[in-house]
Design a protein around this motif. Structure first.
Motif, PDB file in Angstrom:
ATOM      1  N   LYS B  16     -29.423  41.335 -76.214  1.00  0.00           N
ATOM      2  CA  LYS B  16     -29.871  42.104 -75.038  1.00  0.00           C
ATOM      3  C   LYS B  16     -28.714  42.349 -74.072  1.00  0.00           C
ATOM      4  CE  LYS B  16     -34.757  40.803 -74.788  1.00  0.00           C
ATOM      5  NZ  LYS B  16     -35.792  40.158 -73.961  1.00  0.00           N
ATOM      6  N   LEU B  17     -27.972  41.291 -73.762  1.00  0.00           N
ATOM      7  CA  LEU B  17     -26.857  41.485 -72.840  1.00  0.00           C
ATOM      8  C   LEU B  17     -25.769  42.334 -73.500  1.00  0.00           C
ATOM      9  CD1 LEU B  17     -25.523  41.126 -70.145  1.00  0.00           C
ATOM     10  CD2 LEU B  17     -24.649  38.885 -70.896  1.00  0.00           C
ATOM     11  N   ALA B  18     -25.570  42.125 -74.805  1.00  0.00           N
ATOM     12  CA  ALA B  18     -24.589  42.950 -75.524  1.00  0.00           C
ATOM     13  C   ALA B  18     -24.971  44.424 -75.410  1.00  0.00           C
ATOM     14  CB  ALA B  18     -24.506  42.521 -76.989  1.00  0.00           C
ATOM     15  N   VAL B  24     -23.161  50.115 -70.314  1.00  0.00           N
ATOM     16  CA  VAL B  24     -22.311  50.220 -69.125  1.00  0.00           C
ATOM     17  C   VAL B  24     -20.889  50.630 -69.503  1.00  0.00           C
ATOM     18  CG1 VAL B  24     -21.183  48.799 -67.354  1.00  0.00           C
ATOM     19  CG2 VAL B  24     -23.667  48.617 -67.731  1.00  0.00           C
ATOM     20  N   LEU B  25     -20.353  50.003 -70.542  1.00  0.00           N
ATOM     21  CA  LEU B  25     -18.951  50.265 -70.901  1.00  0.00           C
ATOM     22  C   LEU B  25     -18.796  51.574 -71.664  1.00  0.00           C
ATOM     23  CD1 LEU B  25     -17.943  46.566 -71.632  1.00  0.00           C
ATOM     24  CD2 LEU B  25     -17.194  47.997 -69.698  1.00  0.00           C
ATOM     25  N   GLU B  26     -19.836  52.020 -72.357  1.00  0.00           N
ATOM     26  CA  GLU B  26     -19.781  53.340 -72.989  1.00  0.00           C
ATOM     27  C   GLU B  26     -19.692  54.413 -71.903  1.00  0.00           C
ATOM     28  OE1 GLU B  26     -22.984  54.312 -75.672  1.00  0.00           O
ATOM     29  OE2 GLU B  26     -21.901  56.069 -76.420  1.00  0.00           O
ATOM     30  N   GLU B  27     -20.525  54.269 -70.870  1.00  0.00           N
ATOM     31  CA  GLU B  27     -20.502  55.254 -69.788  1.00  0.00           C
ATOM     32  C   GLU B  27     -19.173  55.246 -69.044  1.00  0.00           C
ATOM     33  OE1 GLU B  27     -24.068  54.894 -67.414  1.00  0.00           O
ATOM     34  OE2 GLU B  27     -25.267  54.963 -69.249  1.00  0.00           O
ATOM     35  N   ALA B  28     -18.590  54.046 -68.938  1.00  0.00           N
ATOM     36  CA  ALA B  28     -17.292  53.927 -68.253  1.00  0.00           C
ATOM     37  C   ALA B  28     -16.138  54.298 -69.179  1.00  0.00           C
ATOM     38  CB  ALA B  28     -17.115  52.499 -67.753  1.00  0.00           C
ATOM     39  N   GLN B  29     -16.469  54.674 -70.419  1.00  0.00           N
ATOM     40  CA  GLN B  29     -15.453  54.965 -71.440  1.00  0.00           C
ATOM     41  C   GLN B  29     -14.433  53.836 -71.533  1.00  0.00           C
ATOM     42  OE1 GLN B  29     -13.898  58.971 -71.177  1.00  0.00           O
ATOM     43  NE2 GLN B  29     -15.865  59.763 -70.511  1.00  0.00           N
ATOM     44  N   SER B  30     -14.991  52.633 -71.566  1.00  0.00           N
ATOM     45  CA  SER B  30     -14.155  51.432 -71.558  1.00  0.00           C
ATOM     46  C   SER B  30     -14.482  50.620 -72.813  1.00  0.00           C
ATOM     47  CB  SER B  30     -14.484  50.650 -70.284  1.00  0.00           C
ATOM     48  OG  SER B  30     -13.499  49.694 -70.026  1.00  0.00           O
ATOM     49  N   THR B 296     -36.301  45.152 -69.474  1.00  0.00           N
ATOM     50  CA  THR B 296     -36.130  46.594 -69.665  1.00  0.00           C
ATOM     51  C   THR B 296     -34.660  46.928 -69.882  1.00  0.00           C
ATOM     52  OG1 THR B 296     -35.701  47.038 -67.349  1.00  0.00           O
ATOM     53  CG2 THR B 296     -38.019  46.976 -68.023  1.00  0.00           C
ATOM     54  N   SER B 297     -34.443  48.154 -70.274  1.00  0.00           N
ATOM     55  CA  SER B 297     -33.094  48.655 -70.439  1.00  0.00           C
ATOM     56  C   SER B 297     -32.341  48.576 -69.111  1.00  0.00           C
ATOM     57  CB  SER B 297     -33.183  50.101 -70.934  1.00  0.00           C
ATOM     58  OG  SER B 297     -31.921  50.620 -71.193  1.00  0.00           O
ATOM     59  N   ALA B 298     -33.039  48.853 -68.018  1.00  0.00           N
ATOM     60  CA  ALA B 298     -32.410  48.782 -66.686  1.00  0.00           C
ATOM     61  C   ALA B 298     -31.994  47.353 -66.359  1.00  0.00           C
ATOM     62  CB  ALA B 298     -33.371  49.317 -65.625  1.00  0.00           C
ATOM     63  N   ASP B 299     -32.829  46.366 -66.767  1.00  0.00           N
ATOM     64  CA  ASP B 299     -32.483  44.951 -66.553  1.00  0.00           C
ATOM     65  C   ASP B 299     -31.169  44.610 -67.262  1.00  0.00           C
ATOM     66  OD1 ASP B 299     -34.904  44.597 -65.236  1.00  0.00           O
ATOM     67  OD2 ASP B 299     -35.911  43.689 -66.974  1.00  0.00           O
ATOM     68  N   LYS B 300     -31.043  45.123 -68.492  1.00  0.00           N
ATOM     69  CA  LYS B 300     -29.842  44.815 -69.292  1.00  0.00           C
ATOM     70  C   LYS B 300     -28.599  45.399 -68.631  1.00  0.00           C
ATOM     71  CE  LYS B 300     -32.643  45.079 -73.460  1.00  0.00           C
ATOM     72  NZ  LYS B 300     -33.064  45.983 -74.530  1.00  0.00           N
ATOM     73  N   ARG B 301     -28.715  46.631 -68.186  1.00  0.00           N
ATOM     74  CA  ARG B 301     -27.590  47.294 -67.508  1.00  0.00           C
ATOM     75  C   ARG B 301     -27.224  46.559 -66.227  1.00  0.00           C
ATOM     76  NH1 ARG B 301     -26.474  52.868 -68.035  1.00  0.00           N
ATOM     77  NH2 ARG B 301     -25.663  52.490 -65.947  1.00  0.00           N
ATOM     78  N   LEU B 303     -27.762  43.426 -65.345  1.00  0.00           N
ATOM     79  CA  LEU B 303     -27.111  42.132 -65.579  1.00  0.00           C
ATOM     80  C   LEU B 303     -25.676  42.357 -66.068  1.00  0.00           C
ATOM     81  CD1 LEU B 303     -27.257  39.064 -65.540  1.00  0.00           C
ATOM     82  CD2 LEU B 303     -28.192  39.131 -67.879  1.00  0.00           C
ATOM     83  N   ALA B 304     -25.496  43.323 -66.955  1.00  0.00           N
ATOM     84  CA  ALA B 304     -24.152  43.619 -67.467  1.00  0.00           C
ATOM     85  C   ALA B 304     -23.223  44.002 -66.313  1.00  0.00           C
ATOM     86  CB  ALA B 304     -24.214  44.741 -68.508  1.00  0.00           C
ATOM     87  N   ASP B 305     -23.711  44.854 -65.441  1.00  0.00           N
ATOM     88  CA  ASP B 305     -22.909  45.271 -64.288  1.00  0.00           C
ATOM     89  C   ASP B 305     -22.502  44.070 -63.430  1.00  0.00           C
ATOM     90  OD1 ASP B 305     -22.378  48.021 -64.287  1.00  0.00           O
ATOM     91  OD2 ASP B 305     -24.439  48.504 -63.670  1.00  0.00           O
ATOM     92  N   GLN B 306     -23.468  43.215 -63.155  1.00  0.00           N
ATOM     93  CA  GLN B 306     -23.201  42.063 -62.296  1.00  0.00           C
ATOM     94  C   GLN B 306     -22.247  41.078 -62.955  1.00  0.00           C
ATOM     95  OE1 GLN B 306     -26.242  40.387 -59.725  1.00  0.00           O
ATOM     96  NE2 GLN B 306     -27.706  41.642 -60.863  1.00  0.00           N
ATOM     97  N   VAL B 307     -22.441  40.859 -64.252  1.00  0.00           N
ATOM     98  CA  VAL B 307     -21.575  39.915 -64.965  1.00  0.00           C
ATOM     99  C   VAL B 307     -20.139  40.444 -64.979  1.00  0.00           C
ATOM    100  CG1 VAL B 307     -21.063  38.929 -67.241  1.00  0.00           C
ATOM    101  CG2 VAL B 307     -23.403  38.874 -66.352  1.00  0.00           C
ATOM    102  N   LEU B 308     -19.991  41.747 -65.218  1.00  0.00           N
ATOM    103  CA  LEU B 308     -18.643  42.332 -65.240  1.00  0.00           C
ATOM    104  C   LEU B 308     -17.985  42.229 -63.862  1.00  0.00           C
ATOM    105  CD1 LEU B 308     -19.199  45.472 -67.499  1.00  0.00           C
ATOM    106  CD2 LEU B 308     -17.898  43.400 -68.074  1.00  0.00           C
ATOM    107  N   ALA B 309     -18.756  42.513 -62.803  1.00  0.00           N
ATOM    108  CA  ALA B 309     -18.211  42.424 -61.443  1.00  0.00           C
ATOM    109  C   ALA B 309     -17.812  40.979 -61.122  1.00  0.00           C
ATOM    110  CB  ALA B 309     -19.240  42.940 -60.443  1.00  0.00           C
ATOM    111  N   PHE B 310     -18.660  40.043 -61.574  1.00  0.00           N
ATOM    112  CA  PHE B 310     -18.377  38.609 -61.365  1.00  0.00           C
ATOM    113  C   PHE B 310     -17.068  38.229 -62.067  1.00  0.00           C
ATOM    114  CE2 PHE B 310     -19.388  34.167 -62.979  1.00  0.00           C
ATOM    115  CZ  PHE B 310     -19.160  33.513 -61.778  1.00  0.00           C
TER     116      PHE B 310
END
Lengths: 315, 315
Positions: B16-18, B24-30, B296-301, B303-310
């Motif tokens: 799920k987190l993956a 998130v990283l696909e959209e950031a082209q990262s 949800t898909s939004a939950d996954k995004r 958490l991913a955003d927050q983990v990356l920022a952290f």
């Protein structure tokens, strides 16, 4: 122990008569041994596929789809869709239920079982009366020499839809193969009641068996009558490319052409009532002219009964 | 080329987190490299089954069943029924669509491809952004030492439904394995942005990777922050036997227990808001307390955003 009947069978047409013989001889508590062509077998997606063994298995266990004419009834194709999504090979249709057969067979073969072992195991799981075996445990592969080049059987049959013109058939590996134990033992049985060559395509279902050293001689040597049922009715194949092949090979596209192809192997021949006018041409070969189209279970039983009575009358 | 993120993932929770990171990283082209546990892999009916790779593949391609929580959506089970009819093994559920994955993987492996090759191929067919690889191309198999004896992982996990009490885990073959190229190369990359240990079971999803020689040292050596997300929320596993295992191994059944298990590997830790009272106990380990449940898909995004920022804040 009653005298066994030996049936030689290939694809769907052969499987129908095999199913009729199985019904009749199960009720009579009489043994039936069925030997099946494996010249069509191939490896696909890592699985050992044995189309003719499976046609016979599904027909004898009542799992076959009688409307579509091949494969299992109530079949679904979810795995095929998923293979397509993965851009894997999808030219050969594998039903979801059918896959179970291939998985079990492939695993048993990899674990060291012979194809005879696997076949006996699978038929036993489905409670089939007849003893069924492949023609050989070694690989024999039908190769089709055509105007479009030399093709592996399933590439010719399924991928190319039999479109190329046939020049010749080869049975690769046949010379190195030995008849499966059930085939050798049954042909050597002095009590053998009859050998029935089912209405299968002679070139791709029966000839691969005859190409295995010893089979033709054993058929000539048995005192049991050898009787073939024509897969050609009214100058056309009931199903499949048999008529097209007869034509391309320069043979008569008729029941007569089939009888002539088998030649001296036969002690008797069965042709459809539609071809009655041809029966005289086969004299002195004893010929049974009857209704050979098998649409229903009752048709299969009726033809099996008549073929057995015809064989018994030849002895 | 932007700095890559490395995610280590096991089963459904990790997937799920993956999936969130992938979005998130696909959209950031990262770039995102995901390395997946293969300690659960096994041979079944002659097929190479890789449950965690498949959980990640189905989650990242959107083919996963979110209601059942595992496998593919719109899955059917016709092959399983047919296996049952043949009295074959049915204790491990194989969906009809899922079978396509196993067939392609098994055939490619038999033809000489590495599991990394196969994995890259399968994910590419489904158009997944992330580069995904198994932890190793050699077999590493999780073995569970229990009060009911020593069990192969899937026998413990599926057949025995995790009922036996765990004493110890072994990762057979780990000592002879080498990190897959993607794992070794990413950990050695001086531009590596972060290593995210997904909320997977530490004992059966992450420890098998850490048992491969060189992985633990490379995680210690990288200058990128290594951050784990707790799979334990409110003293219970979100899914699966992680809580039961912590208890049976005598460890704290809490997010704290997870952080302590990873110990000095971590540069940061993420735990659920429900466990906020425990955060102090981890001082001085930087800890992000947030909503970690991913429905949800939004939950996954999110958490991913927050983990990356952290992670980025830790550098």
């Amino acid at each position: 122990m009653k005298a066994p009947v030996l049936a030689l069978a290939g694809g769907v047409g052969g499987a129908k008569l095999a199913a009729g013989l199985n019904q009749v001889l199960e009720e009579a508590q009489s043994p039936l041994n069925i030997v099946v062509n494996t010249g069509d077998d191939f490896e696909h997606l890592g699985l050992h596929i044995a189309p003719d063994l499976d046609s016979v298995m599904y027909a004898l266990s009542g799992l076959n789809d009688t409307e579509r004419g091949w494969g299992m009834r109530d079949e679904t194709w979810q795995c095929m869709s998923a293979l397509g999504r993965l851009h894997a090979e999808t030219w050969f249709s594998l039903g979801d239920q059918d896959l179970a057969t291939h998985l079990v067979r492939t695993q048993m073969l990899r674990d060291g079982a012979t194809l005879s072992d696997v076949t006996a195991h699978l038929f036993a799981q489905l409670g089939v009366h007849a003893s069924v075996a492949p023609m050989a445990d070694q690989p024999v592969r039908t190769i089709v020499d055509t105007d479009a080049g030399t093709l592996a059987f399933q590439h010719y049959f399924v991928r190319e839809q039999c479109a190329p013109e046939v020049r010749r058939f080869d049975y690769a590996g046949a010379a190195e193969a030995t008849p499966a134990t059930l085939l050798a033992r049954t042909l050597a049985d002095p009590t053998l009641r009859a050998v029935v060559i089912c209405p299968s395509n002679p070139f791709i279902s029966i000839d691969p068996m005859l190409a295995i050293p010893g089979v033709r001689d054993a058929l000539a040597a048995t005192t049991a009558p050898v009787v073939a049922v024509s897969p050609i009715v009214g100058g056309a194949a009931i199903k499949g490319p048999a008529a097209k092949m007869l034509k391309e090979l320069g043979l008569a596209v008729s029941a007569t052409g089939i009888a002539e192809h088998y030649g001296e192997l036969l002690d008797g021949f069965v042709m459809d009532a539609a071809d009655e006018s041809l029966a005289g041409a086969l004299t002195p070969l004893p010929t049974l002219v009857t209704q050979t189209m098998m649409h229903t279970s009752a048709d299969k039983r009726a033809l099996a009964d008549q073929v057995l009575a015809f064989c018994d009358g030849l002895t």
